[in-house]
Design a protein around this motif. Structure first.
Motif, mmCIF file in Angstrom:
data_model
loop_
_atom_site.group_PDB
_atom_site.id
_atom_site.type_symbol
_atom_site.label_atom_id
_atom_site.label_comp_id
_atom_site.label_asym_id
_atom_site.label_seq_id
_atom_site.Cartn_x
_atom_site.Cartn_y
_atom_site.Cartn_z
ATOM 1 N N HIS A 98 0.855 -1.180 0.000
ATOM 2 C CA HIS A 98 0.000 0.000 0.000
ATOM 3 C C HIS A 98 0.893 1.232 0.000
ATOM 4 C CE1 HIS A 98 -3.214 -2.778 1.033
ATOM 5 N NE2 HIS A 98 -2.390 -3.260 1.943
ATOM 6 N N LEU A 99 0.504 2.235 -0.753
ATOM 7 C CA LEU A 99 1.242 3.492 -0.783
ATOM 8 C C LEU A 99 0.540 4.494 0.122
ATOM 9 C CD1 LEU A 99 1.940 3.773 -4.615
ATOM 10 C CD2 LEU A 99 3.495 2.973 -2.812
ATOM 11 N N LEU A 100 1.274 5.020 1.072
ATOM 12 C CA LEU A 100 0.733 5.996 2.016
ATOM 13 C C LEU A 100 1.284 7.377 1.691
ATOM 14 C CD1 LEU A 100 1.272 4.081 5.391
ATOM 15 C CD2 LEU A 100 -0.678 3.957 3.826
ATOM 16 N N GLY A 101 0.398 8.316 1.429
ATOM 17 C CA GLY A 101 0.792 9.715 1.298
ATOM 18 C C GLY A 101 0.724 10.324 2.684
ATOM 19 N N LEU A 102 1.858 10.804 3.181
ATOM 20 C CA LEU A 102 1.939 11.327 4.551
ATOM 21 C C LEU A 102 2.207 12.824 4.559
ATOM 22 C CD1 LEU A 102 4.263 8.623 6.146
ATOM 23 C CD2 LEU A 102 1.770 8.647 6.075
ATOM 24 N N LYS A 103 1.634 13.492 5.542
ATOM 25 C CA LYS A 103 1.938 14.898 5.795
ATOM 26 C C LYS A 103 2.583 14.976 7.168
ATOM 27 C CE LYS A 103 0.019 19.494 6.144
ATOM 28 N NZ LYS A 103 -1.165 20.340 6.051
ATOM 29 N N PHE A 104 3.800 15.529 7.217
ATOM 30 C CA PHE A 104 4.496 15.648 8.494
ATOM 31 C C PHE A 104 3.782 16.640 9.412
ATOM 32 C CE2 PHE A 104 8.517 14.740 5.886
ATOM 33 C CZ PHE A 104 8.375 13.376 6.052
ATOM 34 N N SER A 105 3.810 16.346 10.715
ATOM 35 C CA SER A 105 3.200 17.251 11.694
ATOM 36 C C SER A 105 3.888 18.608 11.677
ATOM 37 C CB SER A 105 3.285 16.656 13.100
ATOM 38 O OG SER A 105 2.594 15.443 13.147
ATOM 39 N N GLN A 106 5.195 18.581 11.479
ATOM 40 C CA GLN A 106 5.985 19.806 11.379
ATOM 41 C C GLN A 106 6.872 19.679 10.145
ATOM 42 O OE1 GLN A 106 7.438 21.854 14.569
ATOM 43 N NE2 GLN A 106 5.344 21.814 15.269
ATOM 44 N N PRO A 107 6.887 20.667 9.255
ATOM 45 C CA PRO A 107 7.766 20.580 8.085
ATOM 46 C C PRO A 107 9.226 20.454 8.516
ATOM 47 C CG PRO A 107 6.252 22.431 7.860
ATOM 48 C CD PRO A 107 6.101 21.897 9.260
ATOM 49 N N LEU A 108 10.014 19.792 7.693
ATOM 50 C CA LEU A 108 11.432 19.620 7.991
ATOM 51 C C LEU A 108 12.213 20.916 7.780
ATOM 52 C CD1 LEU A 108 12.019 16.175 6.270
ATOM 53 C CD2 LEU A 108 11.404 16.646 8.650
ATOM 54 N N LEU A 109 11.658 21.830 6.992
ATOM 55 C CA LEU A 109 12.288 23.121 6.718
ATOM 56 C C LEU A 109 11.306 24.236 7.002
ATOM 57 C CD1 LEU A 109 13.823 22.352 3.206
ATOM 58 C CD2 LEU A 109 15.047 22.426 5.377
ATOM 59 N N THR A 110 11.823 25.422 7.193
ATOM 60 C CA THR A 110 10.980 26.602 7.321
ATOM 61 C C THR A 110 10.652 27.093 5.928
ATOM 62 O OG1 THR A 110 12.155 27.176 9.348
ATOM 63 C CG2 THR A 110 10.853 28.910 8.319
ATOM 64 N N PRO A 111 9.365 27.366 5.636
ATOM 65 C CA PRO A 111 9.021 27.828 4.286
ATOM 66 C C PRO A 111 9.747 29.124 3.933
ATOM 67 C CG PRO A 111 7.037 27.443 5.593
ATOM 68 C CD PRO A 111 8.210 27.300 6.509
ATOM 69 N N VAL A 112 10.170 29.219 2.691
ATOM 70 C CA VAL A 112 10.818 30.424 2.190
ATOM 71 C C VAL A 112 9.773 31.227 1.441
ATOM 72 C CG1 VAL A 112 12.598 31.322 0.659
ATOM 73 C CG2 VAL A 112 13.008 29.227 1.969
ATOM 74 N N VAL A 113 9.618 32.482 1.834
ATOM 75 C CA VAL A 113 8.657 33.356 1.176
ATOM 76 C C VAL A 113 9.386 34.081 0.057
ATOM 77 C CG1 VAL A 113 7.083 35.307 1.460
ATOM 78 C CG2 VAL A 113 7.362 33.633 3.304
ATOM 79 N N HIS A 114 8.914 33.889 -1.168
ATOM 80 C CA HIS A 114 9.517 34.560 -2.313
ATOM 81 C C HIS A 114 8.773 35.865 -2.559
ATOM 82 C CE1 HIS A 114 12.013 31.156 -3.330
ATOM 83 N NE2 HIS A 114 10.963 30.378 -3.108
ATOM 84 N N ARG A 115 9.501 36.946 -2.401
ATOM 85 C CA ARG A 115 8.913 38.258 -2.657
ATOM 86 C C ARG A 115 9.528 38.825 -3.927
ATOM 87 N NH1 ARG A 115 9.790 39.673 3.386
ATOM 88 N NH2 ARG A 115 7.903 38.807 4.242
ATOM 89 N N PRO A 116 8.707 39.446 -4.754
ATOM 90 C CA PRO A 116 9.292 40.035 -5.963
ATOM 91 C C PRO A 116 10.241 41.166 -5.581
ATOM 92 C CG PRO A 116 6.946 40.555 -5.785
ATOM 93 C CD PRO A 116 7.293 39.639 -4.655
ATOM 94 N N SER A 117 11.370 41.228 -6.265
ATOM 95 C CA SER A 117 12.328 42.288 -5.961
ATOM 96 C C SER A 117 11.789 43.610 -6.500
ATOM 97 C CB SER A 117 13.686 41.969 -6.574
ATOM 98 O OG SER A 117 13.560 41.813 -7.958
#
Length: 126
Positions: A98-117
């Motif tokens: 069986h293939l399980l799609g999992l979502k981590f309780s806490q992401p392994l990285l902090t999201p990077v917010v891309h802002r237009p320059s």
């Protein structure tokens, strides 16, 4: 003519197609704890796709442990990087596993917010 809208990519993180051996801990339908040796087929900072033999239900909580060789106490690898908690968000059945799609309780990285320059005014050479 095909008038369907292209499906938007909902994933926040890029996936790495890297098979990783992993231990999966959870409870079966009777509430009994179990441990299964499985394989993560791809991993991202937000979740993973794991192949297991035991059927688990969507929304079940699982604990994952990535086995590693013993390291010296001074090694910069923390225990948190090997032990992860996740929720099953998708189950796909295949031949013998069986293939399980999992979502981590806490992401392994902090999201990077891309802002237009900000656009700069062109400088004239005159």
């Amino acid at each position: 003519m095909d008038h369907r809208r292209p499906e938007l990519e909902r994933r926040e993180w890029s996936r790495l197609p890297l098979p990783i051996p992993i231990f999966v801990r959870s409870q079966d339908d009777d509430g009994k704890d179990f441990l299964e040796f499985a394989t993560a087929l791809n991993v991202s900072a937000g979740g993973a796709l794991i192949a297991v033999h035991r059927l688990l239900r969507p929304q079940a909580q699982v604990s994952l442990e990535i086995p590693s060789a013993p390291l010296a106490a001074s090694a910069p690898v923390g225990k948190n990087s090997r032990n992860l908690h996740a929720k099953i968000v998708r189950v796909t059945h295949a031949d013998g596993y069986h293939l399980l799609g999992l979502k981590f309780s806490q992401p392994l990285l902090t999201p990077v917010v891309h802002r237009p320059s900000p656009r700069r005014k062109a400088v004239s050479s005159v």
